[in-house]
Design a protein around this motif. Structure first.
Motif, PDB file in Angstrom:
ATOM      1  N   ASP A 157      44.485  21.682 -23.881  1.00  0.00           N
ATOM      2  CA  ASP A 157      44.983  20.713 -24.919  1.00  0.00           C
ATOM      3  C   ASP A 157      46.431  19.800 -24.507  1.00  0.00           C
ATOM      4  OD1 ASP A 157      43.093  21.625 -26.421  1.00  0.00           O
ATOM      5  OD2 ASP A 157      44.361  22.893 -27.354  1.00  0.00           O
ATOM      6  N   ASN A 158      47.354  20.568 -23.881  1.00  0.00           N
ATOM      7  CA  ASN A 158      48.537  20.005 -23.776  1.00  0.00           C
ATOM      8  C   ASN A 158      48.679  19.102 -22.216  1.00  0.00           C
ATOM      9  OD1 ASN A 158      49.664  20.930 -26.213  1.00  0.00           O
ATOM     10  ND2 ASN A 158      50.054  22.809 -25.387  1.00  0.00           N
ATOM     11  N   LEU A 159      47.545  18.908 -21.642  1.00  0.00           N
ATOM     12  CA  LEU A 159      47.572  18.315 -20.282  1.00  0.00           C
ATOM     13  C   LEU A 159      48.110  16.788 -20.415  1.00  0.00           C
ATOM     14  CD1 LEU A 159      44.391  19.657 -18.496  1.00  0.00           C
ATOM     15  CD2 LEU A 159      46.944  20.442 -18.053  1.00  0.00           C
ATOM     16  N   SER A 160      48.746  16.259 -19.822  1.00  0.00           N
ATOM     17  CA  SER A 160      49.068  14.858 -19.670  1.00  0.00           C
ATOM     18  C   SER A 160      48.083  13.968 -19.576  1.00  0.00           C
ATOM     19  CB  SER A 160      50.329  14.561 -18.645  1.00  0.00           C
ATOM     20  OG  SER A 160      49.683  14.640 -17.506  1.00  0.00           O
ATOM     21  N   ASP A 161      48.147  12.776 -19.986  1.00  0.00           N
ATOM     22  CA  ASP A 161      47.005  11.717 -19.729  1.00  0.00           C
ATOM     23  C   ASP A 161      46.646  11.439 -18.149  1.00  0.00           C
ATOM     24  OD1 ASP A 161      46.519  11.223 -22.205  1.00  0.00           O
ATOM     25  OD2 ASP A 161      47.976   9.466 -22.592  1.00  0.00           O
ATOM     26  N   GLU A 162      48.024  11.483 -17.558  1.00  0.00           N
ATOM     27  CA  GLU A 162      47.839  11.254 -15.999  1.00  0.00           C
ATOM     28  C   GLU A 162      47.221  12.371 -15.398  1.00  0.00           C
ATOM     29  OE1 GLU A 162      51.226   9.802 -12.768  1.00  0.00           O
ATOM     30  OE2 GLU A 162      51.606  11.304 -13.995  1.00  0.00           O
ATOM     31  N   ARG A 165      44.807  14.250 -17.001  1.00  0.00           N
ATOM     32  CA  ARG A 165      43.524  14.140 -17.317  1.00  0.00           C
ATOM     33  C   ARG A 165      42.716  13.213 -16.699  1.00  0.00           C
ATOM     34  NH1 ARG A 165      42.678  16.477 -22.845  1.00  0.00           N
ATOM     35  NH2 ARG A 165      44.565  17.392 -23.404  1.00  0.00           N
ATOM     36  N   THR A 166      43.444  12.111 -16.693  1.00  0.00           N
ATOM     37  CA  THR A 166      42.713  10.795 -15.740  1.00  0.00           C
ATOM     38  C   THR A 166      42.095  11.451 -14.406  1.00  0.00           C
ATOM     39  OG1 THR A 166      43.692   9.218 -17.067  1.00  0.00           O
ATOM     40  CG2 THR A 166      42.975   8.736 -14.915  1.00  0.00           C
ATOM     41  N   CYS A 167      43.090  12.219 -13.511  1.00  0.00           N
ATOM     42  CA  CYS A 167      42.913  12.451 -12.269  1.00  0.00           C
ATOM     43  C   CYS A 167      41.724  13.450 -12.254  1.00  0.00           C
ATOM     44  CB  CYS A 167      44.325  13.315 -11.851  1.00  0.00           C
ATOM     45  SG  CYS A 167      44.272  13.680 -10.208  1.00  0.00           S
ATOM     46  N   VAL A 168      41.823  14.471 -13.165  1.00  0.00           N
ATOM     47  CA  VAL A 168      40.874  15.457 -13.348  1.00  0.00           C
ATOM     48  C   VAL A 168      39.486  14.732 -13.497  1.00  0.00           C
ATOM     49  CG1 VAL A 168      39.632  17.646 -14.610  1.00  0.00           C
ATOM     50  CG2 VAL A 168      42.109  17.255 -13.975  1.00  0.00           C
ATOM     51  N   TYR A 169      39.105  13.804 -14.388  1.00  0.00           N
ATOM     52  CA  TYR A 169      37.864  12.880 -14.686  1.00  0.00           C
ATOM     53  C   TYR A 169      37.811  12.219 -13.250  1.00  0.00           C
ATOM     54  CZ  TYR A 169      35.019   9.208 -16.511  1.00  0.00           C
ATOM     55  OH  TYR A 169      34.088   8.455 -16.677  1.00  0.00           O
ATOM     56  N   ARG A 174      47.622  14.047  -4.772  1.00  0.00           N
ATOM     57  CA  ARG A 174      48.746  14.063  -4.250  1.00  0.00           C
ATOM     58  C   ARG A 174      50.025  13.615  -4.859  1.00  0.00           C
ATOM     59  NH1 ARG A 174      47.312  12.372   0.522  1.00  0.00           N
ATOM     60  NH2 ARG A 174      47.664  10.362   0.176  1.00  0.00           N
ATOM     61  N   ASP A 175      49.667  12.343  -5.692  1.00  0.00           N
ATOM     62  CA  ASP A 175      50.603  11.694  -6.514  1.00  0.00           C
ATOM     63  C   ASP A 175      51.068  12.892  -7.699  1.00  0.00           C
ATOM     64  OD1 ASP A 175      50.684   9.320  -5.064  1.00  0.00           O
ATOM     65  OD2 ASP A 175      49.413   8.393  -6.520  1.00  0.00           O
ATOM     66  N   LEU A 176      50.445  13.735  -7.989  1.00  0.00           N
ATOM     67  CA  LEU A 176      50.766  14.874  -8.905  1.00  0.00           C
ATOM     68  C   LEU A 176      51.179  15.978  -8.226  1.00  0.00           C
ATOM     69  CD1 LEU A 176      47.543  14.268 -11.283  1.00  0.00           C
ATOM     70  CD2 LEU A 176      50.067  13.454 -11.817  1.00  0.00           C
ATOM     71  N   GLN A 177      51.771  15.865  -6.985  1.00  0.00           N
ATOM     72  CA  GLN A 177      52.152  17.122  -6.243  1.00  0.00           C
ATOM     73  C   GLN A 177      50.947  18.104  -5.986  1.00  0.00           C
ATOM     74  OE1 GLN A 177      54.687  15.334  -8.408  1.00  0.00           O
ATOM     75  NE2 GLN A 177      54.922  14.534  -6.396  1.00  0.00           N
ATOM     76  N   GLY A 178      49.808  17.802  -6.138  1.00  0.00           N
ATOM     77  CA  GLY A 178      48.690  18.820  -5.764  1.00  0.00           C
ATOM     78  C   GLY A 178      48.098  18.597  -4.396  1.00  0.00           C
ATOM     79  N   TYR A 179      46.961  19.319  -4.280  1.00  0.00           N
ATOM     80  CA  TYR A 179      46.215  19.004  -2.916  1.00  0.00           C
ATOM     81  C   TYR A 179      44.714  19.092  -3.311  1.00  0.00           C
ATOM     82  CZ  TYR A 179      45.319  24.236  -2.539  1.00  0.00           C
ATOM     83  OH  TYR A 179      44.952  25.310  -2.875  1.00  0.00           O
ATOM     84  N   LEU A 180      44.034  18.472  -2.261  1.00  0.00           N
ATOM     85  CA  LEU A 180      42.668  18.283  -2.325  1.00  0.00           C
ATOM     86  C   LEU A 180      41.911  18.928  -1.270  1.00  0.00           C
ATOM     87  CD1 LEU A 180      40.242  16.747  -4.121  1.00  0.00           C
ATOM     88  CD2 LEU A 180      40.289  15.181  -2.086  1.00  0.00           C
ATOM     89  N   SER A 181      40.999  19.752  -1.373  1.00  0.00           N
ATOM     90  CA  SER A 181      40.280  20.097  -0.143  1.00  0.00           C
ATOM     91  C   SER A 181      38.646  20.314  -0.453  1.00  0.00           C
ATOM     92  CB  SER A 181      40.494  21.653   0.156  1.00  0.00           C
ATOM     93  OG  SER A 181      40.072  22.429  -0.867  1.00  0.00           O
ATOM     94  N   VAL A 182      37.959  19.914   0.823  1.00  0.00           N
ATOM     95  CA  VAL A 182      36.621  19.765   0.958  1.00  0.00           C
ATOM     96  C   VAL A 182      36.370  20.873   2.054  1.00  0.00           C
ATOM     97  CG1 VAL A 182      34.644  18.062   1.250  1.00  0.00           C
ATOM     98  CG2 VAL A 182      36.786  17.317   0.182  1.00  0.00           C
ATOM     99  N   ARG A 183      35.348  21.562   1.736  1.00  0.00           N
ATOM    100  CA  ARG A 183      34.727  22.532   2.610  1.00  0.00           C
ATOM    101  C   ARG A 183      33.397  22.490   2.697  1.00  0.00           C
ATOM    102  NH1 ARG A 183      34.925  28.415   1.445  1.00  0.00           N
ATOM    103  NH2 ARG A 183      34.996  28.448  -0.807  1.00  0.00           N
TER     104      ARG A 183
END
Length: 104
Positions: free
Chosen positions: A5-10, A12-16, A76-85
């Motif tokens: 519920d409290n996730l920022s729009d930024e 939410r958009t990234c997840v989408y 990365r802009d949200l200080q996260g990381y992405l992996s594909v395996r």
């Protein structure tokens, strides 16, 4: 799992966009018969994964198209990381992890 519920729009958009691109890649390339999408918010981190039982993934640099590069940049802009395996015996897991301030 967790309250979103409290996730920022930024975020939410990234997840989408990560889920959208993950599903698009499955439809275009994987020839999968099953796809799973999971969102978990735990320990102030949001984990998003798209997993399929398809053909797998070639992790070489030439296989990283614009969609994957765009997802990596957003995460990365949200200080996260992405992996594909590649999964064994078949399939692929796309996973993004993003820190969430103020999350449980």
């Amino acid at each position: 799992v967790g309250s979103f519920d409290n996730l920022s729009d930024e975020i939410r958009t990234c997840v989408y966009r990560v889920v959208q691109e993950g599903l698009t890649n499955c439809a275009r390339h994987a020839n999968a018969s099953a796809i799973a999408v999971e969102l978990v918010l735990r320990d102030a981190r949001l984990r998003v994964s798209v997993t399929d039982n398809g053909l797998g993934f070639d992790g070489s640099a030439r296989s990283r198209g614009f969609g994957l590069l765009s997802m990596e940049e957003r995460v990365r802009d949200l200080q996260g990381y992405l992996s594909v395996r590649a999964l064994q015996p078949t399939g692929t897991e796309l996973r993004a992890e993003i820190p969430v301030l103020g999350a449980p």
